[in-house]
Design a protein around this motif. Structure first.
Motif, PDB file in Angstrom:
ATOM      1  N   HIS A   1      19.785  -0.139   7.443  1.00 57.62           N
ATOM      2  CA  HIS A   1      18.693   0.385   6.636  1.00 57.62           C
ATOM      3  C   HIS A   1      17.579   0.963   7.500  1.00 57.62           C
ATOM      4  O   HIS A   1      17.479   0.684   8.692  1.00 57.62           O
ATOM      5  CB  HIS A   1      18.129  -0.690   5.699  1.00 57.62           C
ATOM      6  CG  HIS A   1      17.601  -1.908   6.400  1.00 57.62           C
ATOM      7  ND1 HIS A   1      18.423  -2.902   6.894  1.00 57.62           N
ATOM      8  CD2 HIS A   1      16.340  -2.311   6.692  1.00 57.62           C
ATOM      9  CE1 HIS A   1      17.697  -3.860   7.444  1.00 57.62           C
ATOM     10  NE2 HIS A   1      16.417  -3.514   7.345  1.00 57.62           N
ATOM     11  N   MET A   2      16.777   1.808   6.896  1.00 57.42           N
ATOM     12  CA  MET A   2      15.626   2.414   7.556  1.00 57.42           C
ATOM     13  C   MET A   2      14.576   2.687   6.482  1.00 57.42           C
ATOM     14  O   MET A   2      14.850   2.549   5.285  1.00 57.42           O
ATOM     15  CB  MET A   2      16.011   3.726   8.252  1.00 57.42           C
ATOM     16  CG  MET A   2      16.556   4.794   7.329  1.00 57.42           C
ATOM     17  SD  MET A   2      16.844   6.376   8.149  1.00 57.42           S
ATOM     18  CE  MET A   2      15.151   6.917   8.424  1.00 57.42           C
ATOM     19  N   ALA A   3      13.358   3.065   6.906  1.00 55.52           N
ATOM     20  CA  ALA A   3      12.295   3.329   5.936  1.00 55.52           C
ATOM     21  C   ALA A   3      11.426   4.485   6.411  1.00 55.52           C
ATOM     22  O   ALA A   3      11.179   4.643   7.607  1.00 55.52           O
ATOM     23  CB  ALA A   3      11.442   2.077   5.726  1.00 55.52           C
ATOM     24  N   GLU A   4      10.961   5.276   5.451  1.00 55.05           N
ATOM     25  CA  GLU A   4      10.032   6.363   5.741  1.00 55.05           C
ATOM     26  C   GLU A   4       8.967   6.389   4.654  1.00 55.05           C
ATOM     27  O   GLU A   4       9.226   6.034   3.503  1.00 55.05           O
ATOM     28  CB  GLU A   4      10.762   7.703   5.818  1.00 55.05           C
ATOM     29  CG  GLU A   4      11.560   8.058   4.568  1.00 55.05           C
ATOM     30  CD  GLU A   4      12.385   9.315   4.741  1.00 55.05           C
ATOM     31  OE1 GLU A   4      12.255   9.978   5.777  1.00 55.05           O
ATOM     32  OE2 GLU A   4      13.164   9.639   3.822  1.00 55.05           O
TER      33      GLU A   4
ATOM     34  N   GLY B   1      22.962   4.269   3.218  1.00 59.85           N
ATOM     35  CA  GLY B   1      23.033   5.663   2.801  1.00 59.85           C
ATOM     36  C   GLY B   1      22.407   5.971   1.459  1.00 59.85           C
ATOM     37  O   GLY B   1      22.303   7.133   1.078  1.00 59.85           O
ATOM     38  N   GLU B   2      21.975   4.968   0.724  1.00 55.74           N
ATOM     39  CA  GLU B   2      21.365   5.189  -0.591  1.00 55.74           C
ATOM     40  C   GLU B   2      19.845   5.101  -0.496  1.00 55.74           C
ATOM     41  O   GLU B   2      19.299   4.154   0.056  1.00 55.74           O
ATOM     42  CB  GLU B   2      21.888   4.151  -1.590  1.00 55.74           C
ATOM     43  CG  GLU B   2      21.433   4.408  -3.011  1.00 55.74           C
ATOM     44  CD  GLU B   2      22.083   3.468  -4.003  1.00 55.74           C
ATOM     45  OE1 GLU B   2      21.629   3.427  -5.162  1.00 55.74           O
ATOM     46  OE2 GLU B   2      23.040   2.774  -3.625  1.00 55.74           O
ATOM     47  N   GLY B   3      19.168   6.115  -1.024  1.00 64.14           N
ATOM     48  CA  GLY B   3      17.711   6.130  -0.983  1.00 64.14           C
ATOM     49  C   GLY B   3      17.113   5.325  -2.121  1.00 64.14           C
ATOM     50  O   GLY B   3      17.511   5.487  -3.281  1.00 64.14           O
ATOM     51  N   VAL B   4      16.150   4.449  -1.804  1.00 61.27           N
ATOM     52  CA  VAL B   4      15.508   3.599  -2.801  1.00 61.27           C
ATOM     53  C   VAL B   4      13.997   3.791  -2.695  1.00 61.27           C
ATOM     54  O   VAL B   4      13.392   3.522  -1.660  1.00 61.27           O
ATOM     55  CB  VAL B   4      15.853   2.110  -2.577  1.00 61.27           C
ATOM     56  CG1 VAL B   4      15.205   1.252  -3.663  1.00 61.27           C
ATOM     57  CG2 VAL B   4      17.354   1.895  -2.535  1.00 61.27           C
ATOM     58  N   GLU B   5      13.390   4.264  -3.769  1.00 60.80           N
ATOM     59  CA  GLU B   5      11.934   4.474  -3.781  1.00 60.80           C
ATOM     60  C   GLU B   5      11.236   3.160  -4.089  1.00 60.80           C
ATOM     61  O   GLU B   5      11.588   2.460  -5.036  1.00 60.80           O
ATOM     62  CB  GLU B   5      11.573   5.526  -4.833  1.00 60.80           C
ATOM     63  CG  GLU B   5      10.102   5.892  -4.828  1.00 60.80           C
ATOM     64  CD  GLU B   5       9.775   7.004  -5.829  1.00 60.80           C
ATOM     65  OE1 GLU B   5       8.611   7.414  -5.892  1.00 60.80           O
ATOM     66  OE2 GLU B   5      10.707   7.456  -6.533  1.00 60.80           O
ATOM     67  N   LEU B   6      10.250   2.833  -3.267  1.00 57.59           N
ATOM     68  CA  LEU B   6       9.519   1.579  -3.459  1.00 57.59           C
ATOM     69  C   LEU B   6       8.042   1.894  -3.695  1.00 57.59           C
ATOM     70  O   LEU B   6       7.374   2.457  -2.833  1.00 57.59           O
ATOM     71  CB  LEU B   6       9.687   0.669  -2.240  1.00 57.59           C
ATOM     72  CG  LEU B   6       9.163  -0.767  -2.369  1.00 57.59           C
ATOM     73  CD1 LEU B   6       9.785  -1.469  -3.572  1.00 57.59           C
ATOM     74  CD2 LEU B   6       9.457  -1.561  -1.095  1.00 57.59           C
TER      75      LEU B   6
ATOM     76  N   LYS C   1       0.842  -1.199   0.000  1.00 60.07           N
ATOM     77  CA  LYS C   1       0.000   0.000   0.000  1.00 60.07           C
ATOM     78  C   LYS C   1       0.878   1.251   0.000  1.00 60.07           C
ATOM     79  O   LYS C   1       1.748   1.409   0.850  1.00 60.07           O
ATOM     80  CB  LYS C   1      -0.922   0.026   1.216  1.00 60.07           C
ATOM     81  CG  LYS C   1      -1.857   1.235   1.253  1.00 60.07           C
ATOM     82  CD  LYS C   1      -2.729   1.236   2.490  1.00 60.07           C
ATOM     83  CE  LYS C   1      -3.609   2.483   2.521  1.00 60.07           C
ATOM     84  NZ  LYS C   1      -4.424   2.536   3.767  1.00 60.07           N
ATOM     85  N   GLY C   2       0.630   2.143  -0.964  1.00 61.04           N
ATOM     86  CA  GLY C   2       1.338   3.415  -0.989  1.00 61.04           C
ATOM     87  C   GLY C   2       2.775   3.303  -1.473  1.00 61.04           C
ATOM     88  O   GLY C   2       3.170   2.335  -2.126  1.00 61.04           O
ATOM     89  N   GLU C   3       3.555   4.326  -1.115  1.00 63.24           N
ATOM     90  CA  GLU C   3       4.946   4.400  -1.534  1.00 63.24           C
ATOM     91  C   GLU C   3       5.834   4.740  -0.345  1.00 63.24           C
ATOM     92  O   GLU C   3       5.406   5.433   0.582  1.00 63.24           O
ATOM     93  CB  GLU C   3       5.122   5.480  -2.614  1.00 63.24           C
ATOM     94  CG  GLU C   3       4.286   5.232  -3.860  1.00 63.24           C
ATOM     95  CD  GLU C   3       4.371   6.379  -4.849  1.00 63.24           C
ATOM     96  OE1 GLU C   3       5.285   7.220  -4.696  1.00 63.24           O
ATOM     97  OE2 GLU C   3       3.535   6.436  -5.769  1.00 63.24           O
ATOM     98  N   ALA C   4       7.064   4.257  -0.383  1.00 61.13           N
ATOM     99  CA  ALA C   4       8.006   4.493   0.716  1.00 61.13           C
ATOM    100  C   ALA C   4       9.407   4.706   0.168  1.00 61.13           C
ATOM    101  O   ALA C   4       9.699   4.363  -0.983  1.00 61.13           O
ATOM    102  CB  ALA C   4       8.004   3.315   1.693  1.00 61.13           C
ATOM    103  N   ILE C   5      10.251   5.288   1.000  1.00 65.99           N
ATOM    104  CA  ILE C   5      11.671   5.444   0.678  1.00 65.99           C
ATOM    105  C   ILE C   5      12.471   4.610   1.683  1.00 65.99           C
ATOM    106  O   ILE C   5      12.355   4.812   2.890  1.00 65.99           O
ATOM    107  CB  ILE C   5      12.140   6.913   0.770  1.00 65.99           C
ATOM    108  CG1 ILE C   5      11.291   7.818  -0.127  1.00 65.99           C
ATOM    109  CG2 ILE C   5      13.620   7.011   0.413  1.00 65.99           C
ATOM    110  CD1 ILE C   5      11.482   7.581  -1.600  1.00 65.99           C
TER     111      ILE C   5
END
Length: 294
Positions: free
Chosen positions: A83-86, A64-69, A55-59
């Motif tokens: 890693h982390m997620a927002e 250190g590299e941002g990955v759009e999901l 559901k939706g979108e996250a980064i």
């Protein structure tokens, strides 16, 4: 709404217990903004991680590299990676499958078909395209394994093993061949050593020299590591970590704001409150009252 708290230890290793010795695999659904911090904080674990964005979108930030999901797609995160997620869209959620590398395939096949990927320095993550057949196979297996773990029908462990082998075969056939770079592996370990030092000494007076020495780096190299991997300075991370530690202390019934600030390393109550408000979007007192009502 009662907000959840993502549990990690002082080394940033995830503490949430989903796996058992008998069945070292787990699936769980996470709505990112329901964590008390509003995001999934920086952490790592030994397990391989497969993510399905339902559901939706996250980064996701991986080393250190941002990955759009995007919704309907997936992501592989290798063992031991920070890693982390927002969330990118409100109430974004994903299904996460963590699996011990040794459980992916049988012991006889592990050294040939799994271990090289775990050690690969060129595979911190892999995007899984849900519109391609190989990606669909992996994502469908995640959903099936999630359902099998919930239903626990007779011999479900065998069905899980079958789905996992199917997903891994697809991952190997259409993914990136593993390669090893000793320099990149060394950088990851140095970053972990510096974070580990902070986590053991955050209550004390900390200097940049202290942090850099833990990673056997110069002060300028230390700053570059933090900027590249965590997108913040060493002292910005130190203050962030102090705030995270204060969250648990503020939940104690007789917690005093000033005392909590000093216990986590802040020498000024007003500065502690200022940084806390910026990080958590509420004052320490408001947070304390919120947790008492929870």
């Amino acid at each position: 709404m009662v907000l959840g708290h993502f549990s990690i230890d002082q080394n940033l290793m995830e503490l949430t217990e989903h796996l058992t010795v008998l069945l070292p695999i787990a699936c769980y659904e996470t709505t990112i903004n329901q964590n008390i911090q509003g995001h999934i904080p920086l952490h790592w674990h030994d397990e391989l991680q497969f993510v399905y964005m339902n559901k939706g979108e996250a980064i996701f930030h991986i080393n250190g590299e941002g990955v759009e999901l995007l919704e309907g797609n997936g992501l592989f995160i290798n063992s031991g990676l920070l890693h982390m997620a927002e969330e990118k869209t409100k109430a974004a959620s994903y299904i996460c499958m963590n699996v011990a590398p040794s459980f992916v395939l049988s012991q006889e096949l592990f050294s040939t078909f799994v271990y090289p990927y775990v050690q690969a320095s060129n595979l911190p993550y892999v995007n899984i395209d849900g519109n391609k057949e190989w990606g669909k196979i992996i994502l469908e297996s995640i959903l099936k394994i999630n359902r099998l773990l919930k239903e626990k029908q007779p011999f479900f462990e065998i069905d899980i093993s079958t789905q996992l082998a199917k997903a891994w075969k697809s991952f190997m056939m259409h993914g990136i061949p593993p390669a090893f770079n000793k320099t990149e592996a060394s950088k990851n370990e140095k970053m972990k050593r510096m974070l580990d030092w902070i986590h053991h000494h955050y209550e004390e007076k900390v200097s940049l020299e202290d942090i850099a020495s833990a990673g056997q780096l110069s002060r300028s190299e230390c700053c570059r590591y933090f900027k590249r991997i965590l997108k913040r300075s060493p002292f910005s991370y130190l203050e962030h970590y102090r705030i995270q530690k204060s969250l648990l202390l503020l939940q104690e019934e007789d917690a005093n704001i000033t005392e909590v600030g000093y216990r986590v390393g802040f020498n000024s109550t007003s500065y502690f409150i200022q940084k806390f408000r910026k990080e958590i979007q509420m004052t320490p007192l408001a947070y304390k009252k919120h947790k008492q009502k929870s």
